[in-house]
Design a protein around this motif. Structure first.
Motif, PDB file in Angstrom:
ATOM      1  N   GLU A 125       0.845  -1.196   0.000  1.00 26.90           N
ATOM      2  CA  GLU A 125       0.000   0.000   0.000  1.00 26.90           C
ATOM      3  C   GLU A 125       0.878   1.243   0.000  1.00 26.90           C
ATOM      4  O   GLU A 125       1.831   1.350   0.769  1.00 26.90           O
ATOM      5  CB  GLU A 125      -0.924   0.021   1.209  1.00 26.90           C
ATOM      6  CG  GLU A 125      -1.862   1.230   1.222  1.00 26.90           C
ATOM      7  CD  GLU A 125      -2.891   1.181   2.334  1.00 26.90           C
ATOM      8  OE1 GLU A 125      -3.632   2.184   2.489  1.00 26.90           O
ATOM      9  OE2 GLU A 125      -2.956   0.161   3.044  1.00 26.90           O
ATOM     10  N   LEU A 126       0.533   2.175  -0.882  1.00 23.79           N
ATOM     11  CA  LEU A 126       1.217   3.463  -0.969  1.00 23.79           C
ATOM     12  C   LEU A 126       0.204   4.564  -0.704  1.00 23.79           C
ATOM     13  O   LEU A 126      -0.920   4.518  -1.209  1.00 23.79           O
ATOM     14  CB  LEU A 126       1.833   3.668  -2.356  1.00 23.79           C
ATOM     15  CG  LEU A 126       2.793   2.596  -2.874  1.00 23.79           C
ATOM     16  CD1 LEU A 126       3.210   2.924  -4.297  1.00 23.79           C
ATOM     17  CD2 LEU A 126       4.009   2.492  -1.970  1.00 23.79           C
ATOM     18  N   ALA A 127       0.611   5.556   0.079  1.00 23.58           N
ATOM     19  CA  ALA A 127      -0.273   6.680   0.359  1.00 23.58           C
ATOM     20  C   ALA A 127       0.537   7.967   0.345  1.00 23.58           C
ATOM     21  O   ALA A 127       1.621   8.039   0.933  1.00 23.58           O
ATOM     22  CB  ALA A 127      -0.968   6.508   1.703  1.00 23.58           C
ATOM     23  N   LEU A 128       0.015   8.967  -0.340  1.00 20.93           N
ATOM     24  CA  LEU A 128       0.611  10.302  -0.377  1.00 20.93           C
ATOM     25  C   LEU A 128      -0.323  11.271   0.329  1.00 20.93           C
ATOM     26  O   LEU A 128      -1.519  11.317   0.038  1.00 20.93           O
ATOM     27  CB  LEU A 128       0.832  10.767  -1.818  1.00 20.93           C
ATOM     28  CG  LEU A 128       1.957  10.113  -2.601  1.00 20.93           C
ATOM     29  CD1 LEU A 128       1.924  10.607  -4.048  1.00 20.93           C
ATOM     30  CD2 LEU A 128       3.310  10.419  -1.964  1.00 20.93           C
ATOM     31  N   ARG A 129       0.231  12.028   1.275  1.00 20.56           N
ATOM     32  CA  ARG A 129      -0.537  13.061   1.963  1.00 20.56           C
ATOM     33  C   ARG A 129       0.071  14.406   1.568  1.00 20.56           C
ATOM     34  O   ARG A 129       1.225  14.686   1.880  1.00 20.56           O
ATOM     35  CB  ARG A 129      -0.481  12.874   3.478  1.00 20.56           C
ATOM     36  CG  ARG A 129      -0.928  11.503   3.937  1.00 20.56           C
ATOM     37  CD  ARG A 129      -0.807  11.370   5.440  1.00 20.56           C
ATOM     38  NE  ARG A 129      -1.912  12.021   6.112  1.00 20.56           N
ATOM     39  CZ  ARG A 129      -3.000  11.377   6.555  1.00 20.56           C
ATOM     40  NH1 ARG A 129      -3.096  10.072   6.380  1.00 20.56           N
ATOM     41  NH2 ARG A 129      -3.967  12.032   7.164  1.00 20.56           N
ATOM     42  N   ASN A 130      -0.718  15.218   0.884  1.00 27.48           N
ATOM     43  CA  ASN A 130      -0.256  16.518   0.411  1.00 27.48           C
ATOM     44  C   ASN A 130      -0.884  17.618   1.255  1.00 27.48           C
ATOM     45  O   ASN A 130      -2.109  17.780   1.269  1.00 27.48           O
ATOM     46  CB  ASN A 130      -0.610  16.695  -1.056  1.00 27.48           C
ATOM     47  CG  ASN A 130      -0.154  18.026  -1.600  1.00 27.48           C
ATOM     48  OD1 ASN A 130      -0.970  18.855  -1.995  1.00 27.48           O
ATOM     49  ND2 ASN A 130       1.143  18.262  -1.621  1.00 27.48           N
ATOM     50  N   TYR A 131      -0.036  18.354   1.980  1.00 29.98           N
ATOM     51  CA  TYR A 131      -0.499  19.420   2.860  1.00 29.98           C
ATOM     52  C   TYR A 131      -0.460  20.733   2.082  1.00 29.98           C
ATOM     53  O   TYR A 131       0.601  21.328   1.898  1.00 29.98           O
ATOM     54  CB  TYR A 131       0.383  19.514   4.106  1.00 29.98           C
ATOM     55  CG  TYR A 131       0.337  18.283   4.974  1.00 29.98           C
ATOM     56  CD1 TYR A 131      -0.507  18.216   6.081  1.00 29.98           C
ATOM     57  CD2 TYR A 131       1.150  17.189   4.688  1.00 29.98           C
ATOM     58  CE1 TYR A 131      -0.550  17.088   6.882  1.00 29.98           C
ATOM     59  CE2 TYR A 131       1.116  16.058   5.483  1.00 29.98           C
ATOM     60  CZ  TYR A 131       0.263  16.009   6.576  1.00 29.98           C
ATOM     61  OH  TYR A 131       0.228  14.885   7.362  1.00 29.98           O
ATOM     62  N   TYR A 140      -3.934  10.461  -1.311  1.00 36.21           N
ATOM     63  CA  TYR A 140      -4.059   9.597  -2.479  1.00 36.21           C
ATOM     64  C   TYR A 140      -3.462   8.230  -2.108  1.00 36.21           C
ATOM     65  O   TYR A 140      -2.337   8.168  -1.604  1.00 36.21           O
ATOM     66  CB  TYR A 140      -3.309  10.180  -3.674  1.00 36.21           C
ATOM     67  CG  TYR A 140      -3.633  11.625  -3.965  1.00 36.21           C
ATOM     68  CD1 TYR A 140      -4.639  11.970  -4.858  1.00 36.21           C
ATOM     69  CD2 TYR A 140      -2.916  12.650  -3.328  1.00 36.21           C
ATOM     70  CE1 TYR A 140      -4.931  13.308  -5.113  1.00 36.21           C
ATOM     71  CE2 TYR A 140      -3.208  13.979  -3.575  1.00 36.21           C
ATOM     72  CZ  TYR A 140      -4.212  14.302  -4.466  1.00 36.21           C
ATOM     73  OH  TYR A 140      -4.496  15.620  -4.713  1.00 36.21           O
ATOM     74  N   SER A 141      -4.189   7.160  -2.378  1.00 37.74           N
ATOM     75  CA  SER A 141      -3.703   5.845  -1.963  1.00 37.74           C
ATOM     76  C   SER A 141      -3.830   4.823  -3.089  1.00 37.74           C
ATOM     77  O   SER A 141      -4.705   4.926  -3.958  1.00 37.74           O
ATOM     78  CB  SER A 141      -4.463   5.348  -0.726  1.00 37.74           C
ATOM     79  OG  SER A 141      -5.825   5.131  -1.020  1.00 37.74           O
ATOM     80  N   PHE A 142      -2.942   3.855  -3.041  1.00 41.87           N
ATOM     81  CA  PHE A 142      -2.922   2.734  -3.988  1.00 41.87           C
ATOM     82  C   PHE A 142      -2.608   1.468  -3.210  1.00 41.87           C
ATOM     83  O   PHE A 142      -1.719   1.463  -2.344  1.00 41.87           O
ATOM     84  CB  PHE A 142      -1.858   2.952  -5.064  1.00 41.87           C
ATOM     85  CG  PHE A 142      -1.526   1.717  -5.860  1.00 41.87           C
ATOM     86  CD1 PHE A 142      -2.303   1.342  -6.940  1.00 41.87           C
ATOM     87  CD2 PHE A 142      -0.443   0.924  -5.499  1.00 41.87           C
ATOM     88  CE1 PHE A 142      -1.999   0.195  -7.667  1.00 41.87           C
ATOM     89  CE2 PHE A 142      -0.129  -0.218  -6.220  1.00 41.87           C
ATOM     90  CZ  PHE A 142      -0.911  -0.582  -7.306  1.00 41.87           C
TER      91      PHE A 142
END
Length: 391
Positions: A125-131, A140-142
């Protein structure tokens, strides 16, 4: 610093020490990187002789044994973006419940598969948190999961917004997944192969710092499943002659859940109480209630113990039966214990040891269930792990 900001700082510091922060954060992106690893040994108790059907000479009372390795990395990749990568691998062996058959006295007994079942699974699982600001972020998650007979691909998108004083936060999340079932030995046992399952989910959450020692949060979640939702490895006994038919369930299911959590820090005891409740309901008429209580107690500045107790109760699915004396007009059959009515209680004890660069921990859990189904599971779970932090 204003009183509200002081309250936030006090609760955030206590919560971070005790591991209780939900979506409330004292600030946006942090510079700290985190790496963690956990090993879990999961062992189901053998099926009792009194509940075991011996007609199938290849079946076994020995149930699943699973070994799990989990890895996590979390840290910033730019001034405004954080990356979270989690991966796990597990290996499994043992026998699983197949169907329920009647003894010569009419007593329901569990027919098990052979003890030669073995499988492995890998999850990523990959997750990007953009502040975008100190109070606003996008997620955004995959995810991808694969095993011998199953694969899953998922995507997610979320939004989180905090108040200016950062005492209140709302979260919105949408996700979807496509799964494919490729049952082993499909030709031999007439199992479904190459079947597709889809899911779409939405969730809304709200968390708030009530005062400097109390944080509360709540969320509602809705998921719609469609496609192949049956279990290709299970059968159901149908008719007076004891014939078996494949497990067959509706090709759609919608489910709703509501969760409520409270985190209460006790300054005089340097500890925190966690209270969680979850209500669940789906269109198959399964309804459940889950209560969990945990106490995060600091023995010293470096040692912490966490005892927990969890109670779970659910009703059975509308089409579920231990066995069927006659055919159903809708063609739905399942004697899966996971769709039966039962109660379960679990006890867990975790010990955390803090060092200069992270935390080491060990946890033990005992799970027991009670109901009319002969195949209900009982298990022990042991976990050991560590989490490291660095700049």
């Amino acid at each position: 610093m204003g009183e509200k900001c002081k309250a936030l700082a006090a609760l955030t510091a206590a919560a971070m020490e005790l591991g209780v922060v939900g979506s409330v954060r004292a600030s946006g992106l942090e510079d700290t990187k985190r790496v963690s690893y956990k090993y879990t040994q999961y062992r189901e108790a053998d099926l009792p002789v009194s509940k075991f059907h011996t007609e199938n000479r290849l079946s076994s009372r020995s149930r699943y044994e699973i070994d799990i390795h989990q890895f996590l990395y979390q840290g910033p990749i730019s001034r405004s973006t954080e990356l979270k990568v989690s991966a796990s691998t597990e290996t499994m062996s043992g026998a699983s419940p197949w169907y329920v058959a009647r003894s010569s006295e009419g007593i329901p007994l569990q027919v098990m598969s052979g003890a030669t079942i073995s499988d492995s699974r890998t999850d990523l699982e990959l997750a990007l948190r953009n502040y975008t600001t100190a109070t606003r972020e996008y997620i955004y998650s995959f995810s991808y999961s694969t095993e011998n007979d199953y694969s899953s691909l998922g995507l997610g998108y979320g939004f989180s917004k905090s108040s200016e004083n950062q005492l209140h936060t709302i979260d919105l999340m949408a996700n979807g997944a496509i799964d494919q079932v490729d049952a082993t030995e499909a030709d031999v046992y007439d199992r479904k192969d190459g079947e597709i399952k889809r899911s779409i989910g939405l969730s809304f959450g709200f968390s708030s710092i009530i005062h400097q020692n109390l944080l509360m949060s709540s969320s509602i979640n809705y998921v719609l499943y469609s496609g192949y939702l049956s279990d290709p490895y299970k059968l159901a006994e149908v008719g007076e002659e004891g014939d078996t038919l494949p497990d067959s369930r509706p090709d759609n299911k919608n489910q709703f859940s509501w969760e409520l959590s409270a985190r209460r820090y006790l300054p005089t005891r340097d500890s925190a109480l966690h209270l969680d409740y979850r209500f669940y309901q789906n269109s198959w008429e399964v309804e459940s209630h889950t209560f969990e209580l945990g106490w995060y107690f600091n023995l010293t500045s470096n040692w912490q113990i966490v005892p927990k107790v969890r109670y779970y109760s659910q009703t059975n699915a509308a089409f579920y039966q231990l066995f069927y004396t006659s055919t159903r007009a809708d063609g739905y059959y399942s004697s899966d214990y996971r769709l039966s009515e039962f109660d379960a209680v679990s006890f867990k004890l975790k010990v955390n040891r803090k060092v200069d660069f992270g935390v080491f921990n060990i946890a033990l859990e005992q799970y027991n269930s009670d109901g009319s189904h002969p195949g209900l599971v009982e298990f022990n779970r042991l976990s050991v792990g560590f989490a490291l932090e660095f700049e």
